[in-house]
Design a protein around this motif. Sequence first.
Motif, PDB file in Angstrom:
ATOM      1  N   GLU A 327      32.512  70.352   7.627  1.00 48.92           N
ATOM      2  CA  GLU A 327      32.798  70.792   8.916  1.00 48.92           C
ATOM      3  C   GLU A 327      32.018  70.100  10.032  1.00 48.92           C
ATOM      4  O   GLU A 327      31.962  70.148  10.901  1.00 48.92           O
ATOM      5  CB  GLU A 327      32.924  72.549   8.906  1.00 48.92           C
ATOM      6  CG  GLU A 327      33.963  73.288   8.151  1.00 48.92           C
ATOM      7  CD  GLU A 327      33.642  74.939   7.520  1.00 48.92           C
ATOM      8  OE1 GLU A 327      32.474  75.184   8.141  1.00 48.92           O
ATOM      9  OE2 GLU A 327      34.651  75.557   7.388  1.00 48.92           O
ATOM     10  N   GLU A 330      33.043  67.335  10.852  1.00 48.71           N
ATOM     11  CA  GLU A 330      33.888  67.396  12.484  1.00 48.71           C
ATOM     12  C   GLU A 330      33.192  68.009  13.392  1.00 48.71           C
ATOM     13  O   GLU A 330      34.177  67.773  14.874  1.00 48.71           O
ATOM     14  CB  GLU A 330      34.811  68.247  11.222  1.00 48.71           C
ATOM     15  CG  GLU A 330      35.801  68.184   9.935  1.00 48.71           C
ATOM     16  CD  GLU A 330      36.818  69.423   9.515  1.00 48.71           C
ATOM     17  OE1 GLU A 330      36.694  69.672   9.500  1.00 48.71           O
ATOM     18  OE2 GLU A 330      37.970  68.582   9.322  1.00 48.71           O
ATOM     19  N   SER A 331      32.726  68.966  13.602  1.00 45.92           N
ATOM     20  CA  SER A 331      31.737  69.269  14.523  1.00 45.92           C
ATOM     21  C   SER A 331      31.437  67.851  15.936  1.00 45.92           C
ATOM     22  O   SER A 331      30.857  68.589  17.004  1.00 45.92           O
ATOM     23  CB  SER A 331      31.278  69.919  14.426  1.00 45.92           C
ATOM     24  OG  SER A 331      29.673  69.940  13.680  1.00 45.92           O
ATOM     25  N   ARG A 333      32.578  65.272  16.113  1.00 40.59           N
ATOM     26  CA  ARG A 333      33.406  64.171  17.013  1.00 40.59           C
ATOM     27  C   ARG A 333      34.176  64.875  18.892  1.00 40.59           C
ATOM     28  O   ARG A 333      33.137  65.904  18.499  1.00 40.59           O
ATOM     29  CB  ARG A 333      34.897  64.728  16.207  1.00 40.59           C
ATOM     30  CG  ARG A 333      35.139  63.747  14.441  1.00 40.59           C
ATOM     31  CD  ARG A 333      36.291  63.792  14.306  1.00 40.59           C
ATOM     32  NE  ARG A 333      37.314  65.115  13.919  1.00 40.59           N
ATOM     33  CZ  ARG A 333      38.128  65.310  13.431  1.00 40.59           C
ATOM     34  NH1 ARG A 333      39.619  64.117  13.585  1.00 40.59           N
ATOM     35  NH2 ARG A 333      38.811  65.930  13.350  1.00 40.59           N
TER      36      ARG A 333
END
Length: 333
Positions: A327, A330-331, A333
Motif C-alpha cells: 500500500e 501504491e501511494s 504513484r
Amino acid sequence: MAVKKKGLGRGLDALFPEKSVKPAEKKQEQKPVATNESLHQQEEGSLNASAVKSAAETKDTAQAAVVEEPKKSEMLVKISKVEPNRTQPRKQFDEDALLELSESIKQFGILQPLLVSNKGDYYEIIAGERRWRAAKLAGLKEVPVIIKEFNDQQVVEISLIENIQREDLNPIEEAMAYKRLIDEFKLKQDNIAERVSKSRTAVTNSLRLLKLDERVQQMLIDEMISAGHARAILAITDKDKQTSVAMKVFDEKLSVRETEKLVKHIVEPPKKTQKTVNTAEDAIYESLEEKMKGIMGTRVFIHRKKNNKGKIEIEYYSRDELERIIELFESIR
C-alpha cells in the motif's frame, strides 16, 4: 640346498671378494627338513651369498674352490663371545617372529652361520643378529660363525643390504642407514641405489623422511601412519603442523589420498575475494538504509554491485506487514 636370492642385483656377492664355498652345500644335497626351511627361508635366504663365489666367476672355478677350500672359515664359538654391531641399521625386532625362529632353532639348529668380525676378545656380528637373538632365546651355548674382515663401509653396506632384502627395516631405519653411507663414507645417492638395487628416486624419497618432525618419525616407526602418509605430510614445513596433521590422519584413519588433499588445503588455502574497502561510500549507503528504514517502517538492506548497480532488500514479518508495504508503494504513484 640353499638357493641364492636374486632379488637385489649385486647384493652381497659384490662385497665378498673371497672364494669361500661351503662344501656341504655343493657336494651333497642338504637333508630335507621342510618345516625348518620354511621357518628359516626369509631369515637365511639373503645371506647365502656370503658362502658362494661372485657371480662373475665361472662354474669350473667354483667347483675347484669346493675342493681347495674346505670348511675352514666356519667354526663354533660361545654365544657369550658374540655381540651385536651397535651401528647396524636395524634397531627393532619383532618379538613374536623371534620366538617363532627360536622354536625352529631348538628343533633344527642354525642352518646359516652368523657372519662376524674378530675384535680380539669378542666377535662382532656383521650379518645375522636376528639369528643370534633367537639362538639366545632358544638357550644355545654356541653358535656357528664365519669370520670375515671388512672395513666400516662394507659392514654398513652388508647390514643394510641384508635387512633390505628381507624388508626388516622400518622406513626411518632405512633412511638413517642411507644417510650414514652419505655422511660417513661420502657415497652418492646413485652409488647407494646401485648397491641396494633400488631406483635413485626411491633412495631420495627415503632420505626425505628424515625432514619430518621427530614425533612424526616415531609415528611412522610405530606404524601409526604409512610412508605414503609421511611423504604427503612432508609438504608442510612447520614441525608442529606436521605432527598435528599426522595425529589427524591417525585419529580419523585418513587414506593417503585424503591426506594429500588435507595437506594441499593447508599449504595452499583457497583464496578469498577481498572486498574493496571504501569507508566514505559505506557510510553513505548505511545512511540511505537508515532513511529507507524510517520510511518503510522495517529493515532495509542495499546490496551493491559493480558499475553502480545493486538491489534493495526489504524485510517483512507478517502478511499484514507485506500488505502495508505494498500500500505504501501504491501511494507513491
